[in-house]
Design an enzyme around this catalytic site. Structure first.
Site, PDB file in Angstrom:
ATOM      1  N   ASP A 172      26.414   2.758 -12.222  1.00 52.95           N
ATOM      2  CA  ASP A 172      25.513   2.190 -12.743  1.00 52.95           C
ATOM      3  C   ASP A 172      25.455   1.124 -12.132  1.00 52.95           C
ATOM      4  O   ASP A 172      24.159   0.611 -13.034  1.00 52.95           O
ATOM      5  CB  ASP A 172      26.437   1.547 -13.959  1.00 52.95           C
ATOM      6  N   SER A 173      25.457   0.365 -11.442  1.00 48.15           N
ATOM      7  CA  SER A 173      24.629   0.105 -10.700  1.00 48.15           C
ATOM      8  C   SER A 173      23.297   0.349 -10.628  1.00 48.15           C
ATOM      9  O   SER A 173      22.529  -0.694  -9.823  1.00 48.15           O
ATOM     10  CB  SER A 173      25.485  -0.114  -9.024  1.00 48.15           C
TER      11      SER A 173
ATOM     12  N   ASP B 281      29.015   7.197 -13.718  1.00 46.21           N
ATOM     13  CA  ASP B 281      29.803   5.770 -14.016  1.00 46.21           C
ATOM     14  C   ASP B 281      29.437   6.173 -15.500  1.00 46.21           C
ATOM     15  O   ASP B 281      28.233   6.354 -16.014  1.00 46.21           O
ATOM     16  CB  ASP B 281      28.646   4.881 -13.972  1.00 46.21           C
TER      17      ASP B 281
ATOM     18  N   GLU C   3      37.639  -2.760  -6.080  1.00 42.42           N
ATOM     19  CA  GLU C   3      36.305  -3.065  -5.778  1.00 42.42           C
ATOM     20  C   GLU C   3      37.140  -4.619  -5.636  1.00 42.42           C
ATOM     21  O   GLU C   3      37.486  -5.456  -6.307  1.00 42.42           O
ATOM     22  CB  GLU C   3      35.565  -3.320  -6.498  1.00 42.42           C
TER      23      GLU C   3
HETATM   24  O1  KIV Z   1      28.620   1.120 -10.235  1.00 44.92           O
HETATM   25  C1  KIV Z   1      28.583   1.619  -8.799  1.00 44.92           C
HETATM   26  O2  KIV Z   1      27.825   1.416  -7.539  1.00 44.92           O
HETATM   27  C2  KIV Z   1      29.754   0.412  -8.738  1.00 44.92           C
HETATM   28  C3  KIV Z   1      30.545   0.653  -6.538  1.00 44.92           C
HETATM   29  C4  KIV Z   1      30.165  -0.341  -6.097  1.00 44.92           C
HETATM   30  C5  KIV Z   1      31.602   1.450  -6.715  1.00 44.92           C
HETATM   31  O3  KIV Z   1      31.102   1.238  -9.272  1.00 44.92           O
END
Ligand code: KIV
Length: 271
Positions: free
Chosen positions: A51-52, A90, A189
């Protein structure tokens, strides 16, 4: 030399075997078809449709605004590109917390509409019901503890988590709970390396770190950060493998100049 390099398809079972054989698991984010193809061709073990995407693809300040529909769009593009890696998606903020039926519906939509192999969600005891319900439908779950960006407004900052005893104890309990419930892996994290190393020893499922030191079972980074496309984000744990932002700006400037000075297209570049 990797024993698992020639695996045709990475599954959750393969990841478990990698942990048991002390082979590091490598995970990277991707959000679109073209990047996912390149990453998969390089033999990535796990591709995370994180979800980044909310930050790096859509330009939001946090991961909160991204919707389930957006995640499904990104994930289905990635799944079309990937032949070998395990694709994990995610569950976005607001699609699984506090309502386990909604959580199951969200996870089912991801699995049905994208073709991904697993979902990831943030949190421990507070999302236990959701985890139980999703797992009961046969959907594999990767947990995520420590700095959980969907809770940024509770924490207030992105500083390292679980440095105090009380928070470390809760994290240890949550990690054991996720294992007991049947999650197939856990992302940790931005927590102290010593704590992550302890958990990777105690817990039988793979522990994938981001800012959690070297003594875990694997590592994950955000693609745009490690390629140097994002410039403003520079946490200590981030190693930049390239300076793509400079390269892209240089290439784009050259193109602009070539068009302006009538150098592009030349005779060989036309019909
Ligand atoms: O959304 C994402 O990129 C993540 C990573 C930082 C593990 O959850």
């Amino acid at each position: 030399m990797s024993t698992y390099k020639n695996v045709r398809r990475v599954t959750t079972k393969v990841l478990q075997a990698m942990k048991e054989n002390n082979e590091k698991i490598v995970m990277l984010t991707a959000y679109d078809y073209s990047m996912a193809r390149l990453i998969d061709a390089a033999n990535m073990d796990v591709v995370l449709v994180g979800d980044s995407a909310s930050n790096v693809m859509a330009g939001y300040e946090s991961t909160l605004p991204i919707t389930l529909d957006h995640m499904i769009y990104h994930a289905s593009s990635v799944v079309r590109a990937v032949n070998r890696a395990l694709v994990v998606v995610d569950l976005p903020f607001g699609t699984y917390q506090g309502n386990s039926r909604l959580a199951l519906e969200s996870a089912i939509r991801i699995m049905k509409e994208t073709g991904a192999a697993a979902i990831k969600l943030e949190g421990g005891a507070e999302v236990e019901e959701s985890i139980r319900r999703i797992l009961s439908a046969g959907i594999p779950i990767m947990g995520h503890l420590g700095l959980t960006p969907q809770s940024i407004h509770k924490f207030g900052t992105y500083v390292v988590r679980a440095t105090e005893e009380e928070e470390a104890e809760k994290l240890i309990e949550d990690a054991h709970l996720l294992e007991e419930l049947g999650c197939f892996a856990i992302v940790l994290e931005k927590i102290p390396a010593k704590l992550a190393a302890q958990l990777a020893k105690e817990i039988k499922i793979p522990i994938i770190g981001i800012g959690a030191g070297a003594e875990v079972d694997g590592q994950v980074l955000v693609l745009h950060d490690m390629l140097g496309i994002t410039q403003e984000f520079s946490p200590r744990f981030l190693r930049r493998y390239h300076d793509l932002s400079t390269e892209i700006k240089k290439a784009v400037s050259e193109y602009i100049n070539d068009v302006k000075r009538l150098d592009f297209p030349n005779e060989n570049e036309q019909y």
